[in-house]
Write a protein that holds these residues in place. Structure first.
Motif, mmCIF file in Angstrom:
data_model
loop_
_atom_site.group_PDB
_atom_site.id
_atom_site.type_symbol
_atom_site.label_atom_id
_atom_site.label_comp_id
_atom_site.label_asym_id
_atom_site.label_seq_id
_atom_site.Cartn_x
_atom_site.Cartn_y
_atom_site.Cartn_z
ATOM 1 N N VAL A 1 12.328 24.838 2.612
ATOM 2 C CA VAL A 1 13.170 25.957 2.188
ATOM 3 C C VAL A 1 14.450 25.456 1.528
ATOM 4 N N LEU A 2 15.087 24.471 2.132
ATOM 5 C CA LEU A 2 16.319 23.922 1.559
ATOM 6 C C LEU A 2 16.066 23.275 0.195
ATOM 7 N N GLN A 3 14.889 22.709 0.035
ATOM 8 C CA GLN A 3 14.560 22.019 -1.213
ATOM 9 C C GLN A 3 14.210 22.990 -2.341
ATOM 10 N N HIS A 4 13.521 24.103 -2.005
ATOM 11 C CA HIS A 4 12.939 24.938 -3.052
ATOM 12 C C HIS A 4 13.480 26.371 -3.127
ATOM 13 N N TYR A 5 14.274 26.810 -2.153
ATOM 14 C CA TYR A 5 14.720 28.204 -2.128
ATOM 15 C C TYR A 5 16.245 28.353 -2.115
ATOM 16 N N PHE A 6 16.982 27.290 -1.867
ATOM 17 C CA PHE A 6 18.422 27.375 -1.662
ATOM 18 C C PHE A 6 19.172 27.559 -2.974
ATOM 19 N N ASP A 7 20.173 28.464 -2.963
ATOM 20 C CA ASP A 7 21.049 28.689 -4.112
ATOM 21 C C ASP A 7 22.415 28.103 -3.802
ATOM 22 N N GLU A 8 22.726 26.982 -4.410
ATOM 23 C CA GLU A 8 23.988 26.285 -4.146
ATOM 24 C C GLU A 8 25.201 27.160 -4.459
ATOM 25 N N LYS A 9 25.100 28.009 -5.490
ATOM 26 C CA LYS A 9 26.248 28.805 -5.919
ATOM 27 C C LYS A 9 26.684 29.811 -4.858
ATOM 28 N N SER A 10 25.722 30.411 -4.189
ATOM 29 C CA SER A 10 26.055 31.474 -3.244
ATOM 30 C C SER A 10 25.940 31.051 -1.786
ATOM 31 N N GLY A 11 25.248 29.944 -1.535
ATOM 32 C CA GLY A 11 24.988 29.557 -0.156
ATOM 33 C C GLY A 11 23.879 30.370 0.482
ATOM 34 N N MET A 12 23.184 31.196 -0.319
ATOM 35 C CA MET A 12 22.082 32.020 0.181
ATOM 36 C C MET A 12 20.756 31.431 -0.311
ATOM 37 N N PHE A 13 19.663 32.155 -0.039
ATOM 38 C CA PHE A 13 18.334 31.653 -0.363
ATOM 39 C C PHE A 13 17.562 32.673 -1.194
ATOM 40 N N TYR A 14 16.925 32.171 -2.260
ATOM 41 C CA TYR A 14 16.070 33.019 -3.077
ATOM 42 C C TYR A 14 14.802 33.394 -2.311
ATOM 43 N N TYR A 15 14.236 34.543 -2.678
ATOM 44 C CA TYR A 15 13.006 34.985 -2.032
ATOM 45 C C TYR A 15 11.811 34.154 -2.481
ATOM 46 N N THR A 16 11.881 33.635 -3.707
ATOM 47 C CA THR A 16 10.768 32.862 -4.261
ATOM 48 C C THR A 16 11.160 31.400 -4.443
ATOM 49 N N SER A 17 10.159 30.552 -4.429
ATOM 50 C CA SER A 17 10.350 29.117 -4.604
ATOM 51 C C SER A 17 10.595 28.779 -6.076
ATOM 52 N N ASP A 18 11.320 27.682 -6.305
ATOM 53 C CA ASP A 18 11.481 27.222 -7.688
ATOM 54 C C ASP A 18 10.195 26.614 -8.232
ATOM 55 N N GLU A 19 9.171 26.504 -7.399
ATOM 56 C CA GLU A 19 7.858 26.030 -7.850
ATOM 57 C C GLU A 19 7.003 27.165 -8.415
ATOM 58 N N ASP A 20 7.418 28.438 -8.192
ATOM 59 C CA ASP A 20 6.626 29.587 -8.621
ATOM 60 C C ASP A 20 6.895 29.948 -10.074
ATOM 61 N N PRO A 21 5.929 30.606 -10.740
ATOM 62 C CA PRO A 21 6.193 31.117 -12.089
ATOM 63 C C PRO A 21 7.374 32.080 -12.062
ATOM 64 N N LYS A 22 8.207 32.036 -13.093
ATOM 65 C CA LYS A 22 9.423 32.838 -13.101
ATOM 66 C C LYS A 22 9.116 34.303 -13.373
ATOM 67 N N LEU A 23 9.827 35.186 -12.635
ATOM 68 C CA LEU A 23 9.825 36.613 -12.913
ATOM 69 C C LEU A 23 11.110 36.945 -13.654
ATOM 70 N N ILE A 24 11.307 38.219 -14.006
ATOM 71 C CA ILE A 24 12.479 38.570 -14.814
ATOM 72 C C ILE A 24 13.784 38.367 -14.035
ATOM 73 N N VAL A 25 13.731 38.424 -12.707
ATOM 74 C CA VAL A 25 14.885 38.173 -11.852
ATOM 75 C C VAL A 25 14.400 37.406 -10.626
ATOM 76 N N ARG A 26 15.207 36.473 -10.164
ATOM 77 C CA ARG A 26 14.898 35.764 -8.927
ATOM 78 C C ARG A 26 15.743 36.385 -7.817
ATOM 79 N N LYS A 27 15.096 37.108 -6.914
ATOM 80 C CA LYS A 27 15.776 37.960 -5.949
ATOM 81 C C LYS A 27 16.345 37.180 -4.766
ATOM 82 N N ILE A 28 17.490 37.664 -4.267
ATOM 83 C CA ILE A 28 18.041 37.232 -2.988
ATOM 84 C C ILE A 28 18.045 38.461 -2.087
ATOM 85 N N GLU A 29 17.233 38.432 -1.052
ATOM 86 C CA GLU A 29 17.021 39.601 -0.195
ATOM 87 C C GLU A 29 18.041 39.600 0.950
#
Length: 681
Positions: A506-534
């Motif tokens: 999770v820390l490797q593939h989902y973490f957002d350094e700018k906000s300190g929060m975590f994206y719902y999707t991995s950076d390994e996944d195909p990109k959608l129009i927005v990368r959500k933070i739930e």
């Protein structure tokens, strides 16, 4: 073998919901490169239609519109039509649900959203009647062809709105965390309590389990009796209502009325998992036998109707059977008479059954009369009354088993399985039934065998021996919480290590350094129009609040200050939101209480560590983290605490420990005194 006039590309999918639509005359595509590329190359609007297998109104719209050949011809001519199972692909659902809520102010399923060929939404809604749907198809087509710039402008604005909803600022710690800061948010929430029926005022009523778990803790930390009173009232009303299956156990998704009588009959694994956890905690605190009964019956339901032999849990039961909502669950007065004979009048009085019916000329069973009232009316003592009710329920269960069953969504979802795994651990703590721990371990091993790729990459789904969708943040976060819970009752370090392995991914593939929060999707996944933070806790806690709890728990157990700092930063980031709308940040609130008043830590070391922990777990201990080892412990708190031929209990807080004891009751006395000391100014 049944032949079908139409077959579309959904026929190759494993999702039961997608397969339900595989023989529609609509040329449905699953979400993927083929459909998106077709829309781009042909410059066509994309219709994204999202639902799930147990959704009643999804079935209605399918029958009315998607099975209509003329309607399907319009859809096929004008659009590239994509069907999405929201349970398999919540990442897609999040985006287009946000879009529809921005456009209409409301959401729900079925969700139907129209998007530009690049995926940006510009129009949408939920259920549409056939005559309205036809007008919308023509209207959207005409707007795209004749008012293209206007459509693009709308899509740009909506896309920006979705992006803005996703922004989280790093908040610096200005004032610290004080439990007193929750007083005003709680008072605002309290105004919406239904003081008669429990839950929130009005209808529909959802069993928001996490909210009640927060209220139990708020009562524990503050002593505010109103919080406990509201939980007790709500749990009593739900357990006696039609939302609870009085014959087979388990809860429906929500009540359509204000009295918990008329359910939306679909039964979801995630609801029942969370409610088992909630009723288990409430039983630890109150020892109310009704709560124990609900836990036992609900677990029986899940084991009986939502389980795979190899250990996984299935997703849901449909609201409909034979095309009729609730048909499997409701009864006529005559059916009760025929099944129960001389005991029918007693049963009907207790469960509110009449000739007229209490819902659409039939009867939903609920405990409409007080037990004492019925006993007095029929001159029964308590033992005889309970014997009659128990035997009657068994007879009706057998009679009901002859009916056509609701449809079963037999896919396995990792996050929902993790919630049920934790629920079994919570039930084991409260009720001390070994079979619950055995079932939890069986499910944990199922996750390890079928839901993992490599050592710590989780899959989202599993069906018929296959799993293919990369895990989302909630798959990781709930599994981390479940594995930590397993450690807490077994003291088997492998579960903490596995949880930590998942956290590293999770820390490797989902973490957002700018906000300190975590994206719902991995950076390994195909990109959608927005990368959500739930962020919002709803019928299921948000993946970020769950992950923050995982960071906090593992940070404490493993002595990892970086994890603890990340958890604290996440709570700080949402603190303003939490204080504005506490009911929708209740899971954040649970962690806030932990951070505002650091937990007690209990170390149990010695050959009887597990047995002594069982005696502790039967109590409601929301402010205690329990560590244990039968020998020399490897965790920081357990180091140098082993005493040969003894089992020692150490109560600690903020890196300071009291003198060890050997008796559980002594330890509880220490804890009681320590809590009093903390509350003193």
């Amino acid at each position: 073998m049944k032949t079908h006039k139409h077959t579309n590309k959904l026929i190759h999918e494993s999702s039961p919901y997608l397969l339900q639509h595989a023989h529609n005359p609509v040329n449905w595509y699953p979400w993927g490169t083929e459909a998106l590329e077709k829309a781009r190359l042909e410059s066509k609007v994309i219709l994204i239609s999202i639902g799930y297998a147990a959704c009643h109104w999804c079935h209605v719209m399918e029958r009315e519109s998607f099975e209509d050949e003329q309607m399907a011809a319009l859809m096929n001519e004008f659009f590239v039509c994509i069907k999405v199972d929201r349970e398999e692909r919540p990442d897609i659902d999040h985006i287009y649900m946000d879009a529809v809520q921005l456009m209409t102010g409301r959401g729900g399923w079925p969700l139907n959203c129209f998007a530009l060929p690049d995926g940006r939404p510009f129009f949408g809604g939920t259920y549409f009647r056939p005559q309205d749907w036809r007008k919308i198809l023509y209207g959207v087509r005409n707007a795209f062809q004749n008012d293209y710039e206007k459509v693009v402008k709308a899509a740009t604005q909506i896309n920006e709105g979705i992006r803005t909803m996703n922004l989280v600022d790093i908040r610096q710690n200005q004032t610290g965390m004080e439990i007193s800061s929750l007083k005003l948010p709680y008072q605002a929430w309290k105004k919406n309590f239904d003081s008669r029926e429990g839950g929130n005022q009005g209808a529909p009523k959802f069993p928001l389990s996490n909210s009640y778990e927060f209220l139990l803790r708020y009562y524990h930390y503050t002593g505010d009796q109103s919080a406990l009173k509201h939980v007790v009232r709500s749990l009593e009303k739900m357990a006696r209502g039609g939302i609870y299956d009085q014959i087979g156990g388990g809860f429906a998704r929500y009540s359509t009325d204000a009295e918990w009588l008329v359910p939306h009959f679909e039964k979801m694994l995630y609801d029942n998992a969370q409610l088992v956890s909630l009723y288990s905690e409430a039983y630890q605190l109150t020892k109310n036998p009704l709560y124990r009964k609900v836990v036992e019956q609900s677990i029986d339901f899940v084991n009986r109707e939502l389980s795979l032999p190899e250990g996984g849990f299935l997703s849901s039961l449909d609201a409909d059977s034979e095309g009729v909502e609730g048909k499997f669950y409701v009864w006529s007065s005559k059916e009760i008479d025929n099944a129960l004979g001389v005991d029918a009048s007693i049963f009907k009085e207790y469960f509110g059954v009449s000739e007229k019916g209490n819902w659409e000329h039939t009867n939903i069973l609920w405990q409409a009369r007080a037990q004492k009232e019925v006993m007095e009316k029929f001159g029964l003592d308590e033992n005889r009354f309970e014997e009659i009710i128990e035997n009657s329920v068994k007879k009706l269960f057998q009679e009901r088993s002859k009916r056509v069953r609701p449809g079963l969504d037999d896919k396995v979802l990792t996050s929902w399985n993790a919630m049920m795994l934790k629920a079994l651990v919570d039930a084991y703590k409260a009720l001390e039934k070994e079979e619950y721990l055995s079932r939890a371990l069986k499910n944990a091993n199922f996750i390890l065998e079928h839901m993992l790729k490599n050592r710590a990459h989780l899959h989202r789904n599993y069906k018929d021996g296959e799993s293919g969708i990369n895990g989302f943040l909630d798959d990781y976060s709930f599994t981390i919480e479940a594995f930590v819970a397993l450690y807490q009752v077994t003291f088997d370090l492998q579960w903490l290590q596995l949880a930590d392995d998942l956290l590293q991914i999770v820390l490797q593939h989902y973490f957002d350094e700018k906000s300190g929060m975590f994206y719902y999707t991995s950076d390994e996944d195909p990109k959608l129009i927005v990368r959500k933070i739930e962020l919002i806790d709803n019928v299921i806690p948000s993946s970020n609040s769950s992950l923050a709890k995982g960071l906090f728990l593992l940070g404490n157990y493993l002595g990892n200050d970086d994890y603890l700092n990340k958890a604290r930063q996440m709570v700080l980031n949402v603190q303003d939101r939490m204080e504005r709308t506490l009911p929708y940040h209740s899971n954040w609130g649970i962690l806030f209480l932990f951070l505002a008043e650091s937990p007690f830590e209990l170390a149990i070391v010695g050959k009887d560590a597990v047995e002594k922990s069982r005696h502790l777990h039967r109590n409601f201990l929301p402010d205690v983290l329990i560590y244990g080892s039968e020998g020399e412990g490897e965790l920081p708190l357990l180091e140098n605490r082993y005493v040969k031929n003894k089992t020692m209990l150490y109560l600690c807080k903020d890196k300071s420990c009291k003198l060890p004891v050997t008796d559980v009751e002594q330890l509880l006395d220490q804890l009681k005194t320590a809590r009093t000391e903390v509350k003193q100014p």
